[in-house]
Scaffold this active site. Structure first.
Site, PDB file in Angstrom:
ATOM      1  N   SER A   1       1.145  -1.532  -0.045  1.00 51.70           N
ATOM      2  CA  SER A   1       0.092   0.302   0.144  1.00 51.70           C
ATOM      3  C   SER A   1       0.856   1.431  -0.306  1.00 51.70           C
ATOM      4  O   SER A   1       1.999   1.385  -0.674  1.00 51.70           O
ATOM      5  CB  SER A   1      -0.737   0.326   1.286  1.00 51.70           C
TER       6      SER A   1
ATOM      7  N   ASP B   1      -9.564  -5.139  -5.015  1.00 57.13           N
ATOM      8  CA  ASP B   1      -8.490  -3.720  -4.666  1.00 57.13           C
ATOM      9  C   ASP B   1      -9.129  -2.880  -5.760  1.00 57.13           C
ATOM     10  O   ASP B   1      -8.621  -2.283  -6.421  1.00 57.13           O
ATOM     11  CB  ASP B   1      -7.259  -4.313  -4.206  1.00 57.13           C
TER      12      ASP B   1
ATOM     13  N   HIS C   1      -7.370  -5.783  -0.989  1.00 61.41           N
ATOM     14  CA  HIS C   1      -6.424  -4.694  -0.891  1.00 61.41           C
ATOM     15  C   HIS C   1      -5.884  -5.068   0.739  1.00 61.41           C
ATOM     16  O   HIS C   1      -6.569  -5.053   1.725  1.00 61.41           O
ATOM     17  CB  HIS C   1      -6.942  -3.198  -0.092  1.00 61.41           C
TER      18      HIS C   1
END
Ligand SMILES: *[C@@H]1O[C@H](CO)[C@@H](O)[C@H](O)[C@H]1NC(C)=O
Length: 326
Positions: free
Chosen positions: A171, A269, A299
């Site tokens: 991320s 995601d 995610h």
């Protein structure tokens, strides 16, 4: 596409509960004025942190880099390995705003990388936004590389081989891994690869995956990404070159040396279209890049060790590092 046609990922109850709590804590601590209620966040997450330890064959310790700005890293050293080991510099996720290396989820992930690869892992506690906006996180990442090189004899075990260094992150940490690799000066420490796990990129345009997965993706949603980018870069739009890396203001990569890169994406995601563009951009710029896709994942899936894909990812990272270590 009709939203009702988008299926939800099938997840174990344990994972669904963790995701719900993560979401609730995030919601409760994001203030409408763009600041974060750190006190509440610390209270709510107090039990989720772990001190350095020896377990699963890996010894950890916390190493200060610059106490005046709270910069330190957690060092993971696999005990039963006498060969020279690659060094994996890791940046955790959390939208540049949340989390740290001492969260159990990240401690566990880094321990698994250290043991499985095996590698010496350096998990960086970079400064967080909005208290410390861009470029504090990139500065901290680069400072850790300089520190490792300068202090290697004092800080790192003898088996750590800095000429085989990899930068990784998920991320926001994936975004950081890319930019730290771009800024790294060649020296004794050599970055041989980048592992960008579901990197946090964005832009002014709204992508198809963001629209289709709004409300389905339980970790990322438009209110959160807006909050994070504003915290990270209060005065720029989202087509800034570090946010929309391959957008209208992208750096021309064709004449820049950039290490081999592994890009991990997942079907649920909502950032996946940005991540696919990143991968395609690397390929079009003549870089060596690999795409790993987990169609049923979401995610941050890989911090949940109960998911088989989490184990698969660790072995993909291992293969990538072995392939690029010579
Ligand atoms: C957190 O906020 C989002 C909207 O921003 C909402 O969709 C979600 O249900 C909330 N999560 C929890 C656990 O309250």
């Amino acid at each position: 596409m009709d939203k009702s046609a988008v299926h939800h990922p099938q997840l174990p109850l344990k994972t669904r509960i963790s995701l719900f709590l993560l979401s609730a804590v995030t919601n409760a601590t994001m203030r409408p004025d763009g600041t974060v209620n750190r006190r509440l966040f610390s209270t709510l997450t107090y039990l989720l942190k772990v001190p350095p330890s020896f377990s699963h064959g890996v010894t950890t310790s916390d190493v200060p880099v610059d106490p005046s700005r709270g910069l330190w890293f957690r060092l993971f050293v696999p005990r039963h390995s006498d060969q020279k080991l690659p060094v994996l510099v890791f940046f955790h996720g959390g939208g540049f705003v949340y989390l740290s290396p001492d969260f159990k989820a990240y401690d566990d992930v880094c321990r698994r990388f250290a043991r499985a690869i095996p590698a010496v892992v350096v998990s960086v506690n970079y400064r967080l936004a909005p208290e410390h906006p861009y470029p504090a996180q990139y500065d901290d990442g680069c400072e850790v590389l300089r520190f490792l090189e300068a202090e290697r004899g004092r800080i790192l075990p003898e088996k750590a081989d800095l000429s085989r260094c990899f930068v990784a992150g998920d991320s926001a940490g994936g975004n950081l891994a890319h930019h730290v690799a771009l800024r790294a000066e060649p020296g004794e420490l050599r970055v041989l690869g980048v592992v960008a796990i579901q990197p946090f990129f964005g832009g002014e345009q709204v992508r198809k995956s963001e629209i289709e997965l709004e409300g389905v993706d339980v970790v990322v949603n438009s209110a959160r990404t807006q909050f994070m980018w504003k915290a990270f870069m209060p005065r720029a739009d989202r087509d800034h070159e570090v946010i929309n890396v391959c957008g209208p203001n992208a750096v021309d990569m064709s004449n820049i040396r950039f290490p081999a890169t592994m890009v991990v994406v997942a079907g649920f995601d909502s950032l996946k279209d940005w991540q696919m563009s990143y991968y395609n951009w690397l390929i079009e710029s003549g870089k060596e890049a690999y795409l790993i896709n987990y169609p049923n994942m979401f995610h941050a899936f890989y911090i949940f060790p109960e998911l088989p894909e989490s184990t698969l990812l660790v072995s993909e990272v291992k293969n990538f590092i072995h392939k690029h270590s010579s």
